[in-house]
Design a protein around this motif. Sequence first.
Motif, PDB file in Angstrom:
ATOM      1  N   THR A  21       1.001  -1.162   0.027  1.00  0.00           N
ATOM      2  CA  THR A  21       0.009   0.151   0.218  1.00  0.00           C
ATOM      3  C   THR A  21       0.769   1.177  -0.049  1.00  0.00           C
ATOM      4  O   THR A  21       1.753   1.303   0.907  1.00  0.00           O
ATOM      5  CB  THR A  21      -1.056   0.120   1.229  1.00  0.00           C
ATOM      6  OG1 THR A  21      -1.774  -1.175   1.434  1.00  0.00           O
ATOM      7  CG2 THR A  21      -1.903   1.153   1.324  1.00  0.00           C
ATOM      8  N   ALA A  22       0.643   1.927  -1.069  1.00  0.00           N
ATOM      9  CA  ALA A  22       1.608   3.156  -1.087  1.00  0.00           C
ATOM     10  C   ALA A  22       0.821   4.542  -0.185  1.00  0.00           C
ATOM     11  O   ALA A  22      -0.178   5.006  -0.446  1.00  0.00           O
ATOM     12  CB  ALA A  22       1.603   3.534  -2.544  1.00  0.00           C
ATOM     13  N   ARG A  23       1.686   4.997   0.851  1.00  0.00           N
ATOM     14  CA  ARG A  23       1.183   6.098   1.396  1.00  0.00           C
ATOM     15  C   ARG A  23       1.600   7.431   0.602  1.00  0.00           C
ATOM     16  O   ARG A  23       2.630   7.529   0.062  1.00  0.00           O
ATOM     17  CB  ARG A  23       1.928   6.116   2.867  1.00  0.00           C
ATOM     18  CG  ARG A  23       1.167   5.112   3.678  1.00  0.00           C
ATOM     19  CD  ARG A  23       2.189   5.096   5.127  1.00  0.00           C
ATOM     20  NE  ARG A  23       3.449   4.652   4.892  1.00  0.00           N
ATOM     21  CZ  ARG A  23       4.471   4.251   5.693  1.00  0.00           C
ATOM     22  NH1 ARG A  23       3.740   4.055   7.194  1.00  0.00           N
ATOM     23  NH2 ARG A  23       5.371   3.458   5.255  1.00  0.00           N
ATOM     24  N   ALA A  24       0.849   8.117   0.343  1.00  0.00           N
ATOM     25  CA  ALA A  24       0.826   9.210  -0.681  1.00  0.00           C
ATOM     26  C   ALA A  24       0.227  10.754  -0.407  1.00  0.00           C
ATOM     27  O   ALA A  24      -0.817  10.619   0.530  1.00  0.00           O
ATOM     28  CB  ALA A  24       0.502   8.732  -2.048  1.00  0.00           C
ATOM     29  N   ALA A  25       0.947  11.899  -0.701  1.00  0.00           N
ATOM     30  CA  ALA A  25       0.401  13.285  -0.534  1.00  0.00           C
ATOM     31  C   ALA A  25       0.380  13.648  -1.962  1.00  0.00           C
ATOM     32  O   ALA A  25       0.999  13.302  -2.959  1.00  0.00           O
ATOM     33  CB  ALA A  25       1.105  13.948   0.175  1.00  0.00           C
ATOM     34  N   LEU A  26      -0.857  14.320  -2.343  1.00  0.00           N
ATOM     35  CA  LEU A  26      -0.785  15.041  -3.417  1.00  0.00           C
ATOM     36  C   LEU A  26      -0.315  16.260  -3.604  1.00  0.00           C
ATOM     37  O   LEU A  26      -0.549  17.245  -2.540  1.00  0.00           O
ATOM     38  CB  LEU A  26      -2.334  15.193  -3.895  1.00  0.00           C
ATOM     39  CG  LEU A  26      -2.772  15.769  -5.323  1.00  0.00           C
ATOM     40  CD1 LEU A  26      -2.190  14.913  -6.332  1.00  0.00           C
ATOM     41  CD2 LEU A  26      -4.312  15.836  -5.659  1.00  0.00           C
ATOM     42  N   ARG A  27       0.742  16.620  -4.496  1.00  0.00           N
ATOM     43  CA  ARG A  27       1.465  18.022  -4.459  1.00  0.00           C
ATOM     44  C   ARG A  27       0.524  18.896  -5.208  1.00  0.00           C
ATOM     45  O   ARG A  27       0.261  18.521  -6.527  1.00  0.00           O
ATOM     46  CB  ARG A  27       2.938  17.957  -5.150  1.00  0.00           C
ATOM     47  CG  ARG A  27       3.469  19.273  -5.058  1.00  0.00           C
ATOM     48  CD  ARG A  27       5.108  19.184  -5.291  1.00  0.00           C
ATOM     49  NE  ARG A  27       5.649  20.548  -5.554  1.00  0.00           N
ATOM     50  CZ  ARG A  27       6.841  20.790  -5.755  1.00  0.00           C
ATOM     51  NH1 ARG A  27       7.564  19.748  -5.962  1.00  0.00           N
ATOM     52  NH2 ARG A  27       7.247  21.978  -5.864  1.00  0.00           N
ATOM     53  N   VAL A  28       0.188  20.057  -4.774  1.00  0.00           N
ATOM     54  CA  VAL A  28      -0.654  20.902  -5.239  1.00  0.00           C
ATOM     55  C   VAL A  28       0.252  22.284  -5.787  1.00  0.00           C
ATOM     56  O   VAL A  28       0.954  22.581  -4.820  1.00  0.00           O
ATOM     57  CB  VAL A  28      -1.896  21.276  -4.461  1.00  0.00           C
ATOM     58  CG1 VAL A  28      -2.736  22.380  -5.123  1.00  0.00           C
ATOM     59  CG2 VAL A  28      -2.715  19.966  -3.900  1.00  0.00           C
ATOM     60  N   ASN A  29      -0.152  22.780  -6.909  1.00  0.00           N
ATOM     61  CA  ASN A  29       0.519  23.876  -7.341  1.00  0.00           C
ATOM     62  C   ASN A  29      -0.586  25.283  -6.932  1.00  0.00           C
ATOM     63  O   ASN A  29      -1.803  25.351  -7.516  1.00  0.00           O
ATOM     64  CB  ASN A  29       0.597  23.934  -8.878  1.00  0.00           C
ATOM     65  CG  ASN A  29       1.236  24.986  -9.497  1.00  0.00           C
ATOM     66  OD1 ASN A  29       0.996  26.247  -8.922  1.00  0.00           O
ATOM     67  ND2 ASN A  29       2.156  24.909 -10.353  1.00  0.00           N
ATOM     68  N   PRO A  30      -0.102  26.123  -6.072  1.00  0.00           N
ATOM     69  CA  PRO A  30      -1.311  26.781  -5.555  1.00  0.00           C
ATOM     70  C   PRO A  30      -1.257  28.113  -6.264  1.00  0.00           C
ATOM     71  O   PRO A  30      -2.082  29.052  -5.899  1.00  0.00           O
ATOM     72  CB  PRO A  30      -0.811  27.230  -4.037  1.00  0.00           C
ATOM     73  CG  PRO A  30       0.728  26.728  -4.243  1.00  0.00           C
ATOM     74  CD  PRO A  30       1.093  25.972  -5.346  1.00  0.00           C
ATOM     75  N   ASP A  31      -0.332  28.258  -7.375  1.00  0.00           N
ATOM     76  CA  ASP A  31      -0.411  29.567  -8.160  1.00  0.00           C
ATOM     77  C   ASP A  31      -0.034  30.890  -7.279  1.00  0.00           C
ATOM     78  O   ASP A  31      -0.747  31.614  -7.261  1.00  0.00           O
ATOM     79  CB  ASP A  31      -1.711  29.859  -9.035  1.00  0.00           C
ATOM     80  CG  ASP A  31      -1.336  30.826  -9.851  1.00  0.00           C
ATOM     81  OD1 ASP A  31      -0.169  31.012 -10.362  1.00  0.00           O
ATOM     82  OD2 ASP A  31      -2.392  31.143 -10.677  1.00  0.00           O
TER      83      ASP A  31
ATOM     84  N   LYS B 187      14.236  30.721 -11.934  1.00  0.00           N
ATOM     85  CA  LYS B 187      14.672  29.412 -12.034  1.00  0.00           C
ATOM     86  C   LYS B 187      14.543  28.563 -11.102  1.00  0.00           C
ATOM     87  O   LYS B 187      14.652  27.222 -11.084  1.00  0.00           O
ATOM     88  CB  LYS B 187      15.911  29.216 -12.704  1.00  0.00           C
ATOM     89  CG  LYS B 187      16.206  29.792 -14.014  1.00  0.00           C
ATOM     90  CD  LYS B 187      17.656  29.532 -14.706  1.00  0.00           C
ATOM     91  CE  LYS B 187      17.739  30.051 -16.043  1.00  0.00           C
ATOM     92  NZ  LYS B 187      19.190  30.365 -16.311  1.00  0.00           N
ATOM     93  N   ILE B 188      14.111  29.081  -9.845  1.00  0.00           N
ATOM     94  CA  ILE B 188      13.907  28.257  -8.723  1.00  0.00           C
ATOM     95  C   ILE B 188      12.531  28.568  -7.918  1.00  0.00           C
ATOM     96  O   ILE B 188      12.491  28.453  -6.838  1.00  0.00           O
ATOM     97  CB  ILE B 188      15.051  28.466  -7.506  1.00  0.00           C
ATOM     98  CG1 ILE B 188      15.352  29.913  -7.319  1.00  0.00           C
ATOM     99  CG2 ILE B 188      16.218  27.755  -8.018  1.00  0.00           C
ATOM    100  CD1 ILE B 188      16.533  30.048  -6.282  1.00  0.00           C
ATOM    101  N   SER B 189      11.536  28.979  -8.734  1.00  0.00           N
ATOM    102  CA  SER B 189      10.164  29.235  -8.396  1.00  0.00           C
ATOM    103  C   SER B 189       9.565  27.972  -8.988  1.00  0.00           C
ATOM    104  O   SER B 189       9.628  27.611 -10.077  1.00  0.00           O
ATOM    105  CB  SER B 189       9.912  30.552  -9.154  1.00  0.00           C
ATOM    106  OG  SER B 189       8.312  30.707  -8.915  1.00  0.00           O
ATOM    107  N   THR B 190       8.625  27.439  -8.233  1.00  0.00           N
ATOM    108  CA  THR B 190       7.976  26.068  -8.494  1.00  0.00           C
ATOM    109  C   THR B 190       6.387  26.142  -8.307  1.00  0.00           C
ATOM    110  O   THR B 190       5.745  25.392  -8.564  1.00  0.00           O
ATOM    111  CB  THR B 190       8.349  24.964  -7.579  1.00  0.00           C
ATOM    112  OG1 THR B 190       8.252  25.357  -5.912  1.00  0.00           O
ATOM    113  CG2 THR B 190       9.923  24.656  -7.914  1.00  0.00           C
ATOM    114  N   GLY B 191       5.840  27.342  -7.687  1.00  0.00           N
ATOM    115  CA  GLY B 191       4.545  27.245  -7.388  1.00  0.00           C
ATOM    116  C   GLY B 191       3.557  28.051  -8.235  1.00  0.00           C
ATOM    117  O   GLY B 191       2.358  28.631  -7.781  1.00  0.00           O
ATOM    118  N   LYS B 192       4.147  28.572  -9.351  1.00  0.00           N
ATOM    119  CA  LYS B 192       3.120  29.432 -10.217  1.00  0.00           C
ATOM    120  C   LYS B 192       2.476  28.321 -11.131  1.00  0.00           C
ATOM    121  O   LYS B 192       3.088  27.245 -11.599  1.00  0.00           O
ATOM    122  CB  LYS B 192       3.954  30.395 -11.183  1.00  0.00           C
ATOM    123  CG  LYS B 192       4.823  31.358 -10.289  1.00  0.00           C
ATOM    124  CD  LYS B 192       4.170  32.774 -10.238  1.00  0.00           C
ATOM    125  CE  LYS B 192       4.275  33.383 -11.701  1.00  0.00           C
ATOM    126  NZ  LYS B 192       4.226  34.507 -11.977  1.00  0.00           N
TER     127      LYS B 192
END
Length: 420
Positions: free
Chosen positions: A144-154, A162-167
């Motif tokens: 059973t894989a324990r998981a979280a969903l990564r969300v892009n919150p904009d 180059k090191i911005s990830t949430g747009k």
Amino acid sequence: MDYFAYRDGVLHAEDVPLDQIAEEVGTPAYVYSRATLVRHARVFREALDVLPRRQIAFAVKSNPNLAVLKLLSSEGFGADVVSGGELERALAAGMSAEGIVFSGVGKTRAEMLRGLEAGIGQFNLESEEEGVELAALAAGHGFTARAALRVNPDVDAGTHGKISTGKAENKFGVPYDLAAGIYARLAALPGMDMRGLAVHIGSQLASLDPLERAFLKMGELMRAIRAQGDSVTHMDLGGGIGVPYKAGEVFPSPAEYGAMVARVTADWDVTLMFEPGRVITGNSGVLITRVIRVKPGVTSPFVIVDAAMNDLARPALYDAWHDFIAIRPSGETITANIVGPICESSDTFAMGRAIDAVKPGDLAAFRTAGAYGATMANTYNSRPLVPEVMVDGDRWAIVANRIDPAAILAAERVPDWLAE
Ligand code: LLP
């Protein structure tokens, strides 16, 4: 605070003069201070003591050296890994599988299977497609894989592009508006234990405001997911706190960060997870280098050092600033361009900067090189792979050997059809 300071006119790491390491190991070389790493780890951990349930997964990418991982493991840190290679390092350092979080947009089936077999604590899923694949793999192998969903919150992190990830336009996570639906579909799959959400909006953040905006959005999403009948027990708030690269710069402290998180998450009733990298390792390391030559330039002289963009890529990649200080400063200053020996103009550490006056043969250090330094090194121009040293009080040890071009050459092959 760090333990690199001048004593009797010589820059020391803790109780060791850096010129001694330079003589014995050669240059360029990374030098880490154990006391600084431990201090940063404890300050960060204690800043989160205000939170009822928390887990810290060190972002291995910032400094994957085995000795560094071992040290952080003994400080109670788990690991945030983004490849099979980082996963094996974390395990080799003795980190418990339970404390390992596997992030990254491109996990392969082989990497996911290895994570399942090792029993890692959490996969951070970056797409519905990845979740479907992981669930099928887990179910097919009896896991059973324990998981979280990564969300892009904009949310704009206000850092270097180059090191911005949430747009919204970045490749990371699933779109905020689609996340609740994706979560429900993944939670219903056999083999899958969806336990929460993850967010990471960028690195080297100078302000807590964008983080707070992102966390508030994540809180709303968490409530919506619970309202649709799915359980959320874990929320992973990522990393990203910036550190001062220039003497005198002030950045949000871990305590201020902890207080903000406590305020925003007060009624969340979850285990909070954190993935700090730079804030732990950045100011725990320097890159020592020797001046090869000084040549005149049109506006300022070029100080040519034996470190180059292959050893420390950040200035070439992100126009990053690293303070450059002499190991035995004379008290004079000059204005100069600091460059490495590599044959391209991006091999420039600084232009027109006021620095300690240095001459050929002198030793110097680039500061704040403990994060994203050695880990991003390569062998461009057939240069050696830079070694790493750790200091502990008055003792020190090589924690990564210099890898000679000859060893790399020995791994290459000329096919029969070229060997005339
Ligand atoms: N979690 C995730 C999902 C990440 O992608 C990162 C960094 C971190 C945590 C750790 O972030 P930190 O606390 O260190 O800011 N090479 C660049 C930095 C790239 C950061 C990539 N992700 C640099 O030298 O500035």
